[in-house]
Design an enzyme around this catalytic site. Sequence first.
Site, PDB file in Angstrom:
ATOM      1  N   CYS A  34       0.808  -1.226   0.000  1.00  0.00           N
ATOM      2  CA  CYS A  34       0.000   0.000   0.000  1.00  0.00           C
ATOM      3  C   CYS A  34       0.837   1.270   0.000  1.00  0.00           C
ATOM      4  O   CYS A  34       0.289   2.364  -0.116  1.00  0.00           O
ATOM      5  CB  CYS A  34      -0.914   0.012   1.229  1.00  0.00           C
ATOM      6  SG  CYS A  34       0.030  -0.037   2.752  1.00  0.00           S
ATOM      7  N   ASP A  36       2.425   2.529   2.506  1.00  0.00           N
ATOM      8  CA  ASP A  36       2.443   3.183   3.812  1.00  0.00           C
ATOM      9  C   ASP A  36       3.744   2.889   4.559  1.00  0.00           C
ATOM     10  O   ASP A  36       4.490   1.985   4.174  1.00  0.00           O
ATOM     11  CB  ASP A  36       1.234   2.730   4.646  1.00  0.00           C
ATOM     12  CG  ASP A  36      -0.053   3.265   4.048  1.00  0.00           C
ATOM     13  OD1 ASP A  36       0.000   4.329   3.420  1.00  0.00           O
ATOM     14  OD2 ASP A  36      -1.091   2.606   4.189  1.00  0.00           O
ATOM     15  N   CYS A  61      -2.772   3.101   7.706  1.00  0.00           N
ATOM     16  CA  CYS A  61      -4.224   3.137   7.907  1.00  0.00           C
ATOM     17  C   CYS A  61      -4.588   2.831   9.360  1.00  0.00           C
ATOM     18  O   CYS A  61      -3.725   2.610  10.211  1.00  0.00           O
ATOM     19  CB  CYS A  61      -4.856   2.104   6.999  1.00  0.00           C
ATOM     20  SG  CYS A  61      -4.350   0.449   7.493  1.00  0.00           S
ATOM     21  N   CYS A 105      -1.219  -4.895   7.118  1.00  0.00           N
ATOM     22  CA  CYS A 105      -0.921  -3.689   7.911  1.00  0.00           C
ATOM     23  C   CYS A 105      -0.300  -4.083   9.238  1.00  0.00           C
ATOM     24  O   CYS A 105       0.575  -3.394   9.776  1.00  0.00           O
ATOM     25  CB  CYS A 105      -2.197  -2.895   8.157  1.00  0.00           C
ATOM     26  SG  CYS A 105      -3.280  -2.779   6.738  1.00  0.00           S
TER      27      CYS A 105
HETATM   28 FE1  FES Z   1      -1.316   0.553   4.305  1.00  0.00          FE
HETATM   29 FE2  FES Z   1      -2.887  -0.505   6.130  1.00  0.00          FE
HETATM   30  S1  FES Z   1      -3.391  -0.116   4.062  1.00  0.00           S
HETATM   31  S2  FES Z   1      -0.817   0.019   6.319  1.00  0.00           S
END
Ligand code: FES
Length: 206
Positions: A34, A36, A61, A105
């Site tokens: 993702c 992140d 998230c 995540c």
């Molecule tokens: Fe990226 Fe949860 S969608 S850490």
Amino acid sequence: MQYSQKVLDHFMKPHNVGKLDNPSVEATEGSPACGDQVSIYLKINDKTKVIEDVKFQSYGCASNIATGSIITDMAMGKKLDEAKKITWKEAAEALDGLPPVKMHCSVLAVDTLRKAIKKYEIDHKLREQDKFDKNMIAEELKKIIYPGAGEDIVTLKMVKYIGFEDGKAIIDIDIPKFDKYRENVADEVREHLSHFDEIKEVEVNL
Ligand code: FES
């Protein structure tokens, strides 16, 4: 998306958020799934090897923030040897579960904690740098979650073959042609393996 009350509690009021001044070690990890990112800061007692303080920052998230909160609670006061055994499954259980598509995540948060501990151990000569081999590739593939089941692709026996020769990694994945996560899994394999300096080329066969 259905979240447990515990996930919501830790997301709304996360524990141990922020940065530590003069941490013993810090690590940042990003999720190929993702994009992140999470950072973890540890204050470790050099004599007892106990984690005396821990903080995290998440650019992820709700599931990632909640996992960062719960694993920093779990790691606080633990010796390094115990803290590095915390698994993403235990973290997800401690949150009363996460939706399958959100398991990665939790992997990201736990992986960052492990990376920080490993870094400290290498810096303090408590362990050697890992030697690169096929087992290391297999370990990395265990961090890839099949979103349809919330389980990693190795445990699900989707990985049929791992090869590594002259800088080229060859990974055979067994996943049905009609599976909507097919390309997503292949992309993640490429992304994860591209972070190893030893790997110059990745071939994923579906
Ligand atoms: Fe990226 Fe949860 S969608 S850490």
